[in-house]
Write a protein that holds these residues in place. Structure first.
Motif, PDB file in Angstrom:
ATOM      1  N   TYR A 183       0.829  -1.204   0.000  1.00 39.83           N
ATOM      2  CA  TYR A 183       0.000   0.000   0.000  1.00 39.83           C
ATOM      3  C   TYR A 183       0.863   1.255   0.000  1.00 39.83           C
ATOM      4  O   TYR A 183       0.570   2.227  -0.711  1.00 39.83           O
ATOM      5  N   PRO A 189      -6.073   1.175  -2.587  1.00 40.29           N
ATOM      6  CA  PRO A 189      -6.861   1.409  -1.358  1.00 40.29           C
ATOM      7  C   PRO A 189      -7.133   0.144  -0.543  1.00 40.29           C
ATOM      8  O   PRO A 189      -7.132   0.196   0.693  1.00 40.29           O
ATOM      9  N   ARG A 190      -7.390  -0.987  -1.196  1.00 43.45           N
ATOM     10  CA  ARG A 190      -7.773  -2.177  -0.442  1.00 43.45           C
ATOM     11  C   ARG A 190      -6.624  -2.767   0.366  1.00 43.45           C
ATOM     12  O   ARG A 190      -6.853  -3.559   1.298  1.00 43.45           O
ATOM     13  N   ASP A 191      -5.380  -2.430   0.007  1.00 45.29           N
ATOM     14  CA  ASP A 191      -4.233  -3.043   0.679  1.00 45.29           C
ATOM     15  C   ASP A 191      -4.102  -2.577   2.133  1.00 45.29           C
ATOM     16  O   ASP A 191      -3.632  -3.337   2.985  1.00 45.29           O
ATOM     17  N   PRO A 193      -6.579  -1.703   4.563  1.00 42.29           N
ATOM     18  CA  PRO A 193      -7.389  -2.489   5.506  1.00 42.29           C
ATOM     19  C   PRO A 193      -7.044  -3.971   5.476  1.00 42.29           C
ATOM     20  O   PRO A 193      -7.153  -4.655   6.499  1.00 42.29           O
ATOM     21  N   LEU A 194      -6.619  -4.476   4.311  1.00 38.27           N
ATOM     22  CA  LEU A 194      -6.274  -5.890   4.226  1.00 38.27           C
ATOM     23  C   LEU A 194      -5.052  -6.208   5.087  1.00 38.27           C
ATOM     24  O   LEU A 194      -5.021  -7.220   5.796  1.00 38.27           O
ATOM     25  N   HIS A 236      -7.672   7.375   6.536  1.00 32.31           N
ATOM     26  CA  HIS A 236      -6.732   6.266   6.602  1.00 32.31           C
ATOM     27  C   HIS A 236      -6.763   5.595   7.974  1.00 32.31           C
ATOM     28  O   HIS A 236      -6.718   4.357   8.078  1.00 32.31           O
ATOM     29  N   THR A 239      -9.920   3.544   8.242  1.00 31.33           N
ATOM     30  CA  THR A 239      -9.846   2.343   7.412  1.00 31.33           C
ATOM     31  C   THR A 239      -8.954   1.291   8.057  1.00 31.33           C
ATOM     32  O   THR A 239      -9.306   0.105   8.105  1.00 31.33           O
ATOM     33  N   GLY A 243     -10.156  -2.429   9.553  1.00 31.54           N
ATOM     34  CA  GLY A 243      -9.568  -3.700   9.151  1.00 31.54           C
ATOM     35  C   GLY A 243      -9.030  -4.475  10.338  1.00 31.54           C
ATOM     36  O   GLY A 243      -9.249  -5.690  10.456  1.00 31.54           O
TER      37      GLY A 243
END
Length: 553
Positions: A183, A189-191, A193-194, A236, A239, A243
């Protein structure tokens, strides 16, 4: 024109890319394959250990009310203990349900069902670690780091037998860090919270992941403070927190209902004892910390001739190259630490040092922690990444490759020594393979209760019999030198059970010292005597378990 360029040798850039891609694929394939092959070679030797089978407790034993959540008329187990969650329980549930009691009753099959998934998790850890090292440092570093981790004896043994448990901790830590680094570099963007989701899962899996979290936070703040300050926004933060909360939700629910029971019961600090625990870091890096604990050192006590192909090969190598009980990583790490000019400008190297220092300090300062290799190995794989960064900074590529190959070869010789001793001397202590003949010797008689008089027996038998033995912890009333009235009443009911079986370790193998002596004194005072039914030895003929009944006047 392409033909002319290739003939004149001017297309060296494309050639360099092809060589690097080939080298990276070979290094990654070798490392993942080595992890799987080494794990599969090791897993049949040791018996199922108590903590290794701990995750299966909710399958067979009633889950205490404080560890479960009532939802839609079903009890959902959240935790196995105050600091161990049921993530592994959830992941293994389909396997246990699919194979069933008939399959698990066979010792070798049970070992494969329990351990092959952790071996594969180790291979996934190495796979993720390669790409983490590539992004955090360089491709050259990743090519060196992956084999160092894949050949590390401490990593392979703790990951395969997973009595920590540590296999999921490593996988979730490395995977979470990979997505966060990804990220930071790609801004997908998904990285974000993942990455935090995997870190939250690691906290639920085992709460001592707070040591690694402390190390990650301090390392990020000290090394990447400027970069982090530029991207921190409320969005951020929200988020990332979402996660992490989703991943650790069962842990949060449990501690919310129990007023932070995990930290109240297990979070006590004792900083004075920290320096003495550093010896375990050295033994973990050297790979020799599990001799005498996991594998027996009693070579003079009825050693077995090697029968398997891998055993004969290991003994042959040991006989011709000598015993190798320590690898070179402890010395490589010390030399790398002294070679300050080689790593000072590398932020990846400084990150690894800060992480290891802070995580180990928290680990060693925690009461009853840091003095066992299944704790120390939670620092992995960052020591290997640090050493790989330093080696890759050497000017001469051939020298860097030679050093890496030498370290891997030394690691494999130590691993070979473990296999040779497993083959000749057998497993030791809580990993004894005598658990298998003990399981075969215990009948599944309806209504018959089995009283277990020591730690290390009940959960492995639960797995091998799929919960069909009616076992009760029989050591509780005899833990204290002066029993309470409740303990006396429990003991009296045990003595009055004429059909009950008692299972205990032999005197030299007792884990709860003094329990058997107090049990014998209590039975004698109650007018009872022991009728020995069987003494169960391990594969080397060493007596390990006793099965007996009581005859009372």
């Amino acid at each position: 024109m392409p033909y002319t360029v290739c003939r004149t040798g001017k297309n060296s850039h494309l050639l360099s890319i092809a060589v690097k891609n080939l080298a990276s694929r070979l290094a990654l394939g070798f490392s993942c394959s080595l992890t799987i092959l080494a794990g599969c070679a090791l897993l049949p030797y040791a018996g199922i250990q108590m903590d290794e089978a701990l995750f299966a407790g909710p399958y067979y034993q009633p889950v205490p009310r404080e560890f479960r959540l009532r939802l839609f008329h079903h009890d959902i187990p959240l935790m196995v203990m105050t600091y161990i969650g049921t993530l592994k329980t959830l992941l293994f549930w389909p396997l246990i349900a699919f194979f069933g009691p008939g399959f698990l009753a066979h010792p070798l099959r049970a070992a494969w069902v329990l351990r092959l998934p952790t071996v594969l998790a180790g291979a996934l850890t190495v796979f993720s670690f390669f790409y983490l090292a590539k992004r955090a440092a360089s491709l050259r570093t990743a090519i060196l780091a992956a084999p160092l981790l894949a050949s590390d004896p401490t990593f392979l043994l703790t990951n395969t037998f997973d009595w920590g448990p540590v296999a999921l901790e490593h996988l979730l830590l490395v995977t979470g860090c990979f997505f966060l680094v990804k990220y930071a570099q790609d801004r997908v963007p998904r990285d974000l919270p993942l990455g935090f989701f995997f870190l939250g899962l690691a906290l639920w899996n085992k709460a001592i992941f707070v040591w690694a979290l402390a190390g990650l936070i301090c390392a990020v703040v000290s090394v990447f403070r400027r970069e982090v300050s530029k991207v921190i926004t409320r969005r951020h933060l929200a988020t990332a927190a979402a996660g992490f909360l989703i991943g650790s939700l069962p842990f949060v629910i449990y501690n919310g209902h129990r007023r932070a029971e995990t930290f109240r019961s297990s979070g006590h600090l004792e900083p004075r004892g920290a320096p003495a625990k550093f010896i375990h870091v050295r033994s973990a890096l050297g790979g020799y910390g599990l001799f005498g604990y996991l594998v027996s050192e009693e070579s003079s006590d009825n050693p077995k001739p090697p029968v398997s192909l891998r055993g004969r090969a290991a003994v042959f190598i040991g006989d011709h190259l000598g015993e190798h009980r320590s690898g070179g990583m402890e010395y490589a790490a010390a030399l790398a630490l002294l070679a300050v000019p080689l790593w000072w400008r590398s932020r990846a190297a400084r990150f690894c040092l800060v992480f290891c220092a802070v995580a180990w300090l928290f680990m060693a300062s925690t009461r009853d922690a840091g003095a066992s290799l299944h704790h120390t190995v939670l620092l992995w794989p960052f020591p290997q990444l640090f050493v790989a960064v330093v080696i890759s900074s050497l000017r001469w590529k051939w020298l860097a490759a030679s050093v890496c190959i030498l370290l891997v070869a030394m690691n494999l010789l130590v691993l070979n020594q473990y296999i040779a001793q497993f083959e000749r001397n057998g497993a030791d202590g809580p990993f004894t393979d005598a658990i298998y003949p003990l399981s075969a010797a215990l009948p599944e008689v309806p209504g018959q209760r089995i009283y277990v008089l020591d730690w290390g027996i009940q959960y492995p038998l639960d797995v091998l019999h799929n919960g069909r033995l009616h076992m009760t912890s029989g050591h509780d009333p005899f833990m204290a030198a002066t029993p309470s009235d409740r303990d006396k009443g429990t003991a009296a009911r045990m003595f009055a059970d004429r059909s009950g079986l008692f299972v205990a370790h032999t005197a030299k193998r007792e884990n709860f010292e003094g329990v058997r002596q107090r049990f014998d004194q209590a039975t004698a005072a109650a007018g009872c005597r022991e009728n020995s039914l069987r003494t169960v030895p391990d594969s080397n003929g060493r007596p390990v378990f006793e099965i007996f009944k009581l005859a009372c006047d």
